[in-house]
Design an enzyme around this catalytic site. Structure first.
Site, mmCIF file in Angstrom:
data_model
loop_
_atom_site.group_PDB
_atom_site.id
_atom_site.type_symbol
_atom_site.label_atom_id
_atom_site.label_comp_id
_atom_site.label_asym_id
_atom_site.label_seq_id
_atom_site.Cartn_x
_atom_site.Cartn_y
_atom_site.Cartn_z
ATOM 1 N N LYS A 1 0.888 -1.170 -0.046
ATOM 2 C CA LYS A 1 0.183 0.033 0.066
ATOM 3 C C LYS A 1 0.892 1.286 -0.092
ATOM 4 C CE LYS A 1 -4.349 -1.469 1.749
ATOM 5 N NZ LYS A 1 -4.442 -3.025 1.857
ATOM 6 N N GLU A 34 -9.752 7.078 4.172
ATOM 7 C CA GLU A 34 -10.798 6.212 4.650
ATOM 8 C C GLU A 34 -10.026 4.989 4.776
ATOM 9 O OE1 GLU A 34 -11.194 6.389 1.532
ATOM 10 O OE2 GLU A 34 -10.781 4.271 1.005
ATOM 11 N N SER A 50 1.642 -9.821 -1.137
ATOM 12 C CA SER A 50 1.307 -8.296 -0.999
ATOM 13 C C SER A 50 1.685 -8.030 0.541
ATOM 14 C CB SER A 50 -0.163 -8.243 -1.082
ATOM 15 O OG SER A 50 -1.019 -8.988 -0.453
HETATM 16 C C1 PLP Z 1 -5.123 -3.765 1.654
HETATM 17 C C2 PLP Z 1 -4.439 -5.294 1.486
HETATM 18 C C3 PLP Z 1 -4.677 -6.069 0.188
HETATM 19 C C4 PLP Z 1 -5.865 -5.677 -0.753
HETATM 20 O O1 PLP Z 1 -6.040 -4.679 -1.312
HETATM 21 P P1 PLP Z 1 -5.733 -4.484 -2.867
HETATM 22 O O2 PLP Z 1 -6.193 -3.115 -3.252
HETATM 23 O O3 PLP Z 1 -6.573 -5.821 -3.751
HETATM 24 O O4 PLP Z 1 -4.343 -4.976 -3.015
HETATM 25 C C5 PLP Z 1 -4.142 -7.213 0.014
HETATM 26 N N1 PLP Z 1 -2.993 -7.746 0.658
HETATM 27 C C6 PLP Z 1 -2.622 -6.943 1.673
HETATM 28 C C7 PLP Z 1 -1.398 -7.299 2.610
HETATM 29 C C8 PLP Z 1 -3.313 -5.487 2.087
HETATM 30 O O5 PLP Z 1 -2.910 -4.879 3.115
#
Ligand code: PLP
Length: 400
Positions: free
Chosen positions: A90, A112, A378
């Site tokens: 993010k 938000e 992610s």
């Molecule tokens: C917020 C988040 C997501 C989901 O958000 P996307 O916008 O779909 O990427 C996925 N993995 C992690 C670790 C997150 O913090």
């Protein structure tokens, strides 16, 4: 040829657009007319990439997971977004947007947050830039996500509890938009995923596309070819997935498989499987697939992973699924948890539960030994330790 990028009106096929209150029109129009110029400006790029390198820690490694590869009979690489500062992808987006906000002369940041991850990433860059930060968060989520609330406050953000509706993400989003309507001239709204009115989905995808830019370079180095056979990612709103696939969209030899959250099962009434269950509607200023009741009320999504329980889906992903460019599989809570424990035991990496949904896809496909599979990891699992522990304890109890 099929187009996957946004058109000049902000649409991906039939999805997208900018459905916003009149008072925000000038703001969004201004953003729309300037974001590409700013993102492509050489001074902006220099600042952005310097921060990605020295502050976030990029490039994130592309790691060949040996033991996982043996288990699934292919070559599995993990794109290690979990190693970024603040623990997920993010921050790639919030760094870019705050630089853009500053360029546009904005002095106050709002956001938000649902699970609090985007709130923390926003509060972090506001501290970095010395800008005031207001984060709207549903009261239910504040109670569920206490560590992230504490982090935001320590970083200097004002966290405003939202007590309307179900007191979750959708309600926080409405409040943030309301705030923006009251302060259109000095305030910049940082959206955390490939959602919201045009140009946000395209802008966020471009800022996250550093992920696929790096994957190409790293694969070329490690495999002698820039393209993998499979790209796998999880989708909440769709930003880590968009970043992972961005520079591969027009290469049909690269298969894109995405995981949405099936919760307790797609037909259980407790899921966040928007692509499978959603119907066309408008949320957060964008026309997209949306989980809604027969009379058009937005349904509260459910997933064990707080970051995937968004009732909509970014318009890019609705379009990719509709055109068949991506294959979207629904992964249940239990499948994601099993995949998380498998990764932990076989590679010594505790993933975020969101990312574990992407790993859950491995069991649903068969691969050939020479195939190269890149999975976007992610985020890291530190934030999810309580959920993991509770899950193990519940399992132990039901087995005894
Ligand atoms: C917020 C988040 C997501 C989901 O958000 P996307 O916008 O779909 O990427 C996925 N993995 C992690 C670790 C997150 O913090």
């Amino acid at each position: 040829m099929q187009r996957y990028n946004v058109d000049e009106n902000g649409f991906y096929g039939e999805y997208g657009g900018a459905y916003i209150p009149e008072i925000l029109h000038a703001n969004v129009e201004n953003l729309k007319n300037n974001y590409r110029k700013i993102l492509e400006d050489s001074q902006f790029r220099q600042e952005y990439h310097a921060l990605l390198r020295d502050y976030v820690g990029r490039p994130s490694p592309l790691y060949l997971a040996q033991r996982l590869s043996v288990r699934y009979g292919c070559r599995i690489y993990l794109k290690r977004e979990d190693l970024n500062h603040t623990g997920a992808h993010k921050i790639n987006n919030t760094i870019g947007q705050i630089l853009l906000a500053r360029r546009m002369g904005k002095t106050r940041i709002i956001a938000e947050t649902g699970a609090g991850q985007h709130g923390v990433a926003t509060a972090t860059v506001c501290a970095l830039m010395g800008m005031p930060c207001v984060v709207y968060m549903g009261a239910t989520d504040i109670a569920r996500q206490h560590p992230n609330v504490e982090k935001m406050k320590m970083l200097g953000a004002e966290v405003i509890p939202v007590t309307s509706g179900n007191q979750t993400l959708k309600d926080a989003t409405n409040e943030a938009i309301r705030d923006w309507c009251s302060h259109p001239s000095d305030t910049y709204y940082i959206i955390g995923s490939t959602v919201g009115p045009h140009p946000y989905p395209d802008m966020v995808a471009r800022l996250q596309s550093v992920i696929s830019e790096e994957i190409r370079r790293q694969l070329q180095e490690k495999e002698g070819r820039a393209t993998p056979d499979y790209l796998i990612a999880c989708v909440g709103g769709g930003s880590n997935a968009a970043g992972t696939i961005y520079h591969f969209l027009n290469e049909p030899s690269v298969r894109i498989v995405l995981a949405e959250a099936a919760g307790k099962g797609v037909d259980s009434g407790q899921s966040a499987a928007t692509i499978q269950l959603g119907r066309l509607g408008i949320i957060h200023g964008s026309k997209t697939l949306l989980m809604q009741s027969d009379d058009g009320q937005i349904e509260e999504p459910y997933s064990i992973s707080a970051g995937l329980d968004y009732p909509g889906i970014g318009p890019l992903h609705a379009h990719l699924a509709k055109t068949g460019r991506s294959e979207v599989l629904a992964i249940t809570d239990d499948e994601a948890m099993a995949a998380a424990f498998e990764l932990t035991k076989s590679e010594g990496i505790i993933p975020a539960i969101e990312s574990a949904h992407a790993l859950g896809i491995l069991k649903k496909k068969t691969f050939r030994p020479e195939e190269v599979v890149v999975i976007c990891l992610s985020g890291r699992g530190d934030k999810d330790m309580e959920t993991y522990t509770n899950f193990l304890n519940a399992e132990a109890q039901s087995n005894s």
